[in-house]
Design a protein around this motif. Structure first.
Motif, PDB file in Angstrom:
ATOM      1  N   LYS A  95       0.794  -1.358  -0.196  1.00 17.91           N
ATOM      2  CA  LYS A  95       0.042  -0.092   0.111  1.00 17.91           C
ATOM      3  C   LYS A  95       0.904   1.078  -0.055  1.00 17.91           C
ATOM      4  N   THR A  96       0.490   2.148  -0.807  1.00 21.88           N
ATOM      5  CA  THR A  96       1.340   3.448  -0.930  1.00 21.88           C
ATOM      6  C   THR A  96       0.711   4.317   0.065  1.00 21.88           C
ATOM      7  N   CYS A  97       1.510   4.739   1.326  1.00 29.13           N
ATOM      8  CA  CYS A  97       0.752   5.310   2.460  1.00 29.13           C
ATOM      9  C   CYS A  97       0.836   6.793   2.096  1.00 29.13           C
ATOM     10  N   SER A  98       2.091   7.285   2.067  1.00 33.74           N
ATOM     11  CA  SER A  98       2.250   8.759   1.753  1.00 33.74           C
ATOM     12  C   SER A  98       3.348   9.097   0.796  1.00 33.74           C
ATOM     13  N   TYR A  99       3.632  10.380   0.697  1.00 34.17           N
ATOM     14  CA  TYR A  99       4.736  10.784   0.023  1.00 34.17           C
ATOM     15  C   TYR A  99       5.091  12.261   0.139  1.00 34.17           C
ATOM     16  N   THR A 100       6.455  12.782  -0.083  1.00 35.39           N
ATOM     17  CA  THR A 100       6.722  14.077  -0.008  1.00 35.39           C
ATOM     18  C   THR A 100       7.547  14.256  -1.137  1.00 35.39           C
ATOM     19  N   THR A 101       7.597  15.497  -1.785  1.00 36.74           N
ATOM     20  CA  THR A 101       8.273  15.749  -2.764  1.00 36.74           C
ATOM     21  C   THR A 101       9.233  17.070  -2.388  1.00 36.74           C
ATOM     22  N   GLN A 102      10.593  17.046  -3.268  1.00 38.81           N
ATOM     23  CA  GLN A 102      11.379  18.066  -2.913  1.00 38.81           C
ATOM     24  C   GLN A 102      12.101  18.643  -4.172  1.00 38.81           C
ATOM     25  N   VAL A 103      11.874  19.785  -4.450  1.00 33.22           N
ATOM     26  CA  VAL A 103      12.229  20.404  -5.725  1.00 33.22           C
ATOM     27  C   VAL A 103      14.011  20.644  -5.732  1.00 33.22           C
ATOM     28  N   VAL A 104      14.474  19.906  -6.603  1.00 36.07           N
ATOM     29  CA  VAL A 104      15.778  20.150  -6.866  1.00 36.07           C
ATOM     30  C   VAL A 104      16.200  20.188  -8.216  1.00 36.07           C
ATOM     31  N   ALA A 105      16.934  19.733  -8.755  1.00 41.90           N
ATOM     32  CA  ALA A 105      17.095  19.776 -10.392  1.00 41.90           C
ATOM     33  C   ALA A 105      16.203  18.729 -10.963  1.00 41.90           C
ATOM     34  N   GLY A 106      14.887  19.042 -10.791  1.00 37.73           N
ATOM     35  CA  GLY A 106      13.929  17.855 -10.806  1.00 37.73           C
ATOM     36  C   GLY A 106      13.119  17.859  -9.752  1.00 37.73           C
ATOM     37  N   LEU A 107      12.641  16.464  -9.524  1.00 35.49           N
ATOM     38  CA  LEU A 107      11.796  16.297  -8.382  1.00 35.49           C
ATOM     39  C   LEU A 107      12.198  15.212  -7.478  1.00 35.49           C
ATOM     40  N   ILE A 108      12.435  15.140  -6.122  1.00 38.94           N
ATOM     41  CA  ILE A 108      12.520  13.883  -5.650  1.00 38.94           C
ATOM     42  C   ILE A 108      11.268  13.407  -4.849  1.00 38.94           C
TER      43      ILE A 108
END
Length: 146
Positions: free
Chosen positions: A89-102
């Motif tokens: 199950k995909t529970c949650s996620y975060t994103t971070q802007v760098v030279a693209g997205l993490i």
């Protein structure tokens, strides 16, 4: 044919293919029962350059997981490290802007375990015309109630 009549290498391939199919469906479609870490209700904006607040799974992260072949990567990681799973199950996620997205995606594989997996996916800038890819997978041990 019965599994006893198959050579062991064929049985492993058949079982791995079946596990991959279960995982691909479960990771991309978060209906499976699983134990997930708590997501904070913080409404404060993150510091500039910092990861976003955790978000519940949605269609956008499912698309990134699919494009990065995350199900295959997680299956290989679980097999290599001796982690079994019934469903994911995909529970949650975060994103971070760098030279693209993490993307850092928390995935749980069962409702009994004291662990979940953090799948880190890099989504390069669009002008590079490269697909997202899994950069690392980490096992996260949890303690106490979630």
């Amino acid at each position: 044919p019965s599994s006893a009549a198959m050579p062991s290498s064929t049985r492993i391939t058949v079982y791995s293919a079946a596990a991959l199919a279960v995982l691909a469906t479960a990771v991309l479609f978060p209906q499976a029962a699983a134990r997930c870490p708590a997501v904070s209700d913080s409404h404060e904006p993150p510091a500039p350059g910092a990861p976003s607040a955790p978000r519940p799974a949605d269609e956008s992260v499912a698309e990134v997981l699919d494009a990065a072949n995350a199900a295959d990567g997680l299956l290989k990681y679980c097999e290599k490290n001796g982690h079994a799973f019934e469903a994911a199950k995909t529970c949650s996620y975060t994103t971070q802007v760098v030279a693209g997205l993490i993307y850092k995606v928390n995935v749980s594989t069962d409702d009994e375990s004291d662990r979940y997996f953090e799948v880190e996916i890099i989504k390069p800038l669009p002008y590079l015309r490269k697909p997202p890819y899994v950069s690392k997978i980490t096992t996260v041990e949890i303690s106490g109630d979630l």
